[in-house]
Motif scaffolding. Structure first.
Motif, short mmCIF file in Angstrom:
data_model
loop_
_atom_site.label_atom_id
_atom_site.label_comp_id
_atom_site.label_asym_id
_atom_site.label_seq_id
_atom_site.Cartn_x
_atom_site.Cartn_y
_atom_site.Cartn_z
N PHE A 29 -27.31 90.85 -42.22
CA PHE A 29 -26.23 91.32 -41.36
C PHE A 29 -25.47 92.49 -41.98
O PHE A 29 -24.29 92.68 -41.75
CB PHE A 29 -25.25 90.17 -41.07
CG PHE A 29 -25.92 88.94 -40.54
CD1 PHE A 29 -26.64 88.99 -39.36
CD2 PHE A 29 -25.84 87.74 -41.23
CE1 PHE A 29 -27.28 87.85 -38.87
CE2 PHE A 29 -26.47 86.60 -40.74
CZ PHE A 29 -27.19 86.66 -39.57
N ASP A 57 -38.84 86.81 -43.47
CA ASP A 57 -38.54 87.64 -42.31
C ASP A 57 -38.31 89.10 -42.73
O ASP A 57 -38.70 90.03 -42.01
CB ASP A 57 -37.31 87.10 -41.59
CG ASP A 57 -37.08 87.79 -40.26
OD1 ASP A 57 -37.87 87.55 -39.33
OD2 ASP A 57 -36.14 88.58 -40.17
N MET A 106 -37.58 88.58 -35.41
CA MET A 106 -37.15 87.28 -35.93
C MET A 106 -37.66 86.15 -35.04
O MET A 106 -38.17 85.13 -35.54
CB MET A 106 -35.62 87.22 -35.98
CG MET A 106 -34.99 87.96 -37.12
SD MET A 106 -33.22 87.61 -37.13
CE MET A 106 -32.66 88.83 -38.31
N ALA A 107 -37.52 86.33 -33.74
CA ALA A 107 -37.95 85.30 -32.81
C ALA A 107 -39.45 85.07 -32.90
O ALA A 107 -39.92 83.92 -32.87
CB ALA A 107 -37.56 85.70 -31.39
N GLU A 163 -35.35 94.07 -34.06
CA GLU A 163 -35.27 93.15 -35.19
C GLU A 163 -35.10 91.71 -34.73
O GLU A 163 -35.70 90.78 -35.30
CB GLU A 163 -34.11 93.55 -36.11
CG GLU A 163 -34.39 94.77 -36.98
CD GLU A 163 -34.49 96.07 -36.18
OE1 GLU A 163 -35.25 96.96 -36.59
OE2 GLU A 163 -33.81 96.16 -35.13
N TYR A 164 -34.28 91.51 -33.70
CA TYR A 164 -34.10 90.15 -33.19
C TYR A 164 -35.39 89.62 -32.57
O TYR A 164 -35.72 88.43 -32.71
CB TYR A 164 -32.96 90.11 -32.18
CG TYR A 164 -31.59 90.13 -32.83
CD1 TYR A 164 -31.16 89.05 -33.60
CD2 TYR A 164 -30.73 91.21 -32.67
CE1 TYR A 164 -29.91 89.06 -34.21
CE2 TYR A 164 -29.48 91.24 -33.27
CZ TYR A 164 -29.07 90.16 -34.04
OH TYR A 164 -27.84 90.17 -34.65
N THR A 176 -32.32 95.26 -31.13
CA THR A 176 -33.15 94.42 -30.27
C THR A 176 -34.51 94.15 -30.90
O THR A 176 -35.01 93.02 -30.89
CB THR A 176 -33.35 95.12 -28.91
OG1 THR A 176 -32.08 95.40 -28.32
CG2 THR A 176 -34.15 94.22 -27.96
N LEU A 219 -29.71 95.48 -37.53
CA LEU A 219 -30.27 94.56 -36.57
C LEU A 219 -30.05 95.05 -35.15
O LEU A 219 -28.91 95.13 -34.67
CB LEU A 219 -29.64 93.17 -36.74
CG LEU A 219 -29.92 92.48 -38.08
CD1 LEU A 219 -29.31 91.09 -38.08
CD2 LEU A 219 -31.40 92.41 -38.35
#
Length: 628
Positions: free
Chosen positions: A477, A399, A508-509, A504-505, A502, A500
């Motif tokens: 984190f 990731d 990841m998703a 980056e999340y 929006t 991190l």
């Protein structure tokens, strides 16, 4: 005392090599295996000791052994450098190496040359340690060539099989091509700065007075060396063929040691590559394309070890992508997690092959989940890790690479993401074909199926645990231990952590969704649909092209090998005989003239006086005419 302990780290495997070479056969298989394992384990224990010391003090341990080279203004010491980078490599080279040695005691027990096998393994680890701990590039090159030699010996260990010999020669020769580039790069740096010491090179290069064009050429040559050792385009075809060696060799060479040498070299010389953005772009592109090409080939392979081999090439491509984007710490992170789960997968495949009496074709397997529960569970954990599924280690490291690629170059991110989806597909294809549905082998194989003994399953369990928790060393984190640990080696730009948000999340998703899509496609086709790949002769269309690896080997044979062989034949059968006839002809002419001259040497004084008068007269006439 410290110097002595450092030398033990380096020399313990070499001593194991010497003892097994000279006394291993007499000592017996058990003793040879135990000695080889203890030698590497000793290096591992001392590596842990030095790692804890450097982690606490943040000060590298430098040991000068002796003055080595002094020519004009070029001076070089033979020294050992234990810093953050070399100690990380030492930990997984000697740690995983110890587990592989332990595994080999059982796996190779029936081989008549077991002592020779362990001596080669020990020598390999010695040269890998040399590559990692040297204080300058020339010592690295010694280790670099040493692991190349040992890979040749280990890949061709079962030398009675000509195909295995050919695979060993292919690995050796293709690596020599890359090594020539590496050597040219070393010559360029040595001529520019009159040193090859890492510290002195860094000071000289970062001073900003160097010729950028020469630095670019040097960096490009070094990268060529890395493409050979770490199996990147176009020098990658040796690695899948290297599966000819015993499975512990595949785990040692293709998981934690030799194939990571290119990543280590570029990371070690990060201060050089930072100043050559053109070469960095090439590294990133080559890495991404290699990841995609190798992953696509892995989709249709049926040899369980070949699938893992192309998986290794693909994962190495992702590491080079990170290196090309300047994310050296991210590349190192994936090297570590990859060492855990790929060693587990290779050793797990060896456990399956051991139970199947050396059958490697997944079309002949199936239904092994209940018969080999430990092998199945450990391989499942490693497969989830390489597929990038949280919370397994591969999710965190892969990731990070994808996130870095997205922020730097979206097309490369797309290529890497597609390669990751393919990885999840072909790895679960491997799991479904091997462990699920009904057994497709012979009745004799079915009768002898069993779980592997403890010496084989124990390393699998340890590596599976590391594959599960290995990602904890660099959590996304803002509190990455690994980034903090490696910080002294890189500029601030390279160990800055992702914040991190929006985006980056979402990334990841997307990465997790891609992995789940790959797993779902494999599930639908091979588990739910019960599909078994066709026999080789029945494969057609584009699938045949992919199955035959895009005919790259055939292209190399037609464009490079055959023309060179033809040129060689021309030289040996036509040009060399012609030159020989010319040389012998000139010799015959000289002999003939000498024979004619010898006839006047008959001892007649009158003839000699006559020749003297004629010669004197000729000189007198010439001088007289010349004065006119």
């Amino acid at each position: 005392m410290e110097k002595n302990l450092v030398l033990v780290v380096l020399l313990a495997p070499f001593v194991g090599f010497l003892v097994n070479v000279f006394f291993g056969k007499k000592a017996g298989k058990g003793m040879a295996g135990a000695l080889g394992t203890v030698a590497v384990a000793l290096s591992f224990v001392l590596s842990v000791y030095f790692f804890l010391q450097v982690n606490q003090t943040a000060k590298p341990i430098a040991v000068k052994l002796f003055d080595w080279i002094s020519v004009s203004n070029f001076k070089l010491d033979f020294g050992i450098l234990l810093d953050q980078l070399s100690l990380l490599w030492l930990l997984f080279v000697t740690g995983i190496g110890s587990l592989i040695h332990l595994y080999s005691i059982s796996y190779m027990h029936d081989d008549e040359n077991m002592h020779k096998f362990f001596s080669y393994l020990n020598l390999f680890v010695f040269f890998m340690i040399t590559l990692v701990v040297g204080s300058n590039i020339l010592i690295m090159f010694i280790g670099w060539e040493g692991v190349g030699l040992c890979s040749y010996l280990l890949i061709g260990f079962w030398y009675k099989n000509q195909d295995y010999n050919d695979a060993a020669k292919k690995a050796f020769i293709m690596n020599r091509i890359g090594d020539l580039g590496f050597l040219i790069g070393i010559f360029i740096l040595g001529s520019m700065f009159s040193t090859l010491d890492y510290g002195q090179l860094k000071a000289a290069i970062t001073a900003g007075n160097a010729d950028t064009a020469k630095l670019t050429v040097a960096a490009l040559c070094l990268f060529i060396g890395a493409t050979g050792k770490s199996a990147q385009l176009p020098l990658y075809t040796w690695l899948p063929d290297a599966m000819a060696g015993p499975t512990p060799v595949s785990a040692l060479i293709h998981a934690a040691t030799m194939v990571t040498a290119g990543i280590f070299m570029i990371t070690r010389l990060n201060f050089l590559f930072d100043l050559t953005p053109f070469v960095q772009n090439i590294i990133a592109i080559v890495g991404a394309v290699t990841a995609l090409v190798a992953a696509s080939i892995g989709l249709l392979q049926n040899d369980i070890k070949k699938v893992l081999a192309y998986s290794t090439v693909s994962q190495l491509g992702l590491m080079f992508l990170a290196l090309g984007l300047g994310a050296y710490n991210v590349a190192v992170f994936h090297v570590i997690t990859h060492a855990f789960f790929k060693a587990c997968l290779f050793l797990g495949s060896g456990s399956v092959i051991h139970a199947m009496h050396h059958e490697q074709d997944m079309r002949r397997m199936g239904g092994l989940r209940k018969i080999m529960p430990i092998t199945f569970m450990t391989m499942l954990i490693a497969t989830l890790a390489i597929s990038g599924i949280p919370p397994f280690s591969g999710f965190f490291s892969k990731d990070e690479i994808l996130m870095t690629a997205f922020h730097a170059n979206i097309p490369l991110w797309m290529i890497a993401s597609l390669a990751s989806i393919m990885t999840a597909f072909y790895m679960f294809r491997l799991m479904y074909l091997t462990f699920y549905k009904d057994f497709r082998g012979t009745e004799e194989q079915k009768h002898h199926l069993h779980e592997s003994p403890g010496l084989i399953t124990f390393p699998l369990i340890v590596l599976a645990i590391l594959s599960l928790v290995g990602g904890l060393i660099s959590l996304p984190f803002g509190n990455s231990w690994l980034n903090h640990y490696l910080a002294p080696l890189f500029s601030e730009a390279h160990h800055a952590e992702h914040h991190l948000g929006t985006t980056e999340y979402i990334l990841m998703a997307i990465a997790v969704a891609g992995g789940l899509i790959g797993i779902g496609l494999a599930y639908n086709k091979y588990l739910k649909g019960g599909y078994v790949p066709k026999e080789d002769q029945d494969i057609d269309g584009f699938a045949k092209t992919v199955y035959h690896k895009y005919y790259v080997d055939e292209a190399y044979m037609a464009l490079i090998v055959k023309p060179i062989n033809g040129l060689s034949n021309f030289f040996s059968e036509t040009l060399e005989p012609a030159l020989s006839r010319l040389v012998y002809g000139l010799g015959s002419l000289a002999n003939g003239l000498g024979s004619l001259g010898s006839r006047v040497q008959n001892g007649s004084i009158g003839l000699y006086l006559f020749a003297f008068v004629i010669g004197f007269s000729a000189i007198f006439i010439y001088l007289f005419l010349a004065n006119k």
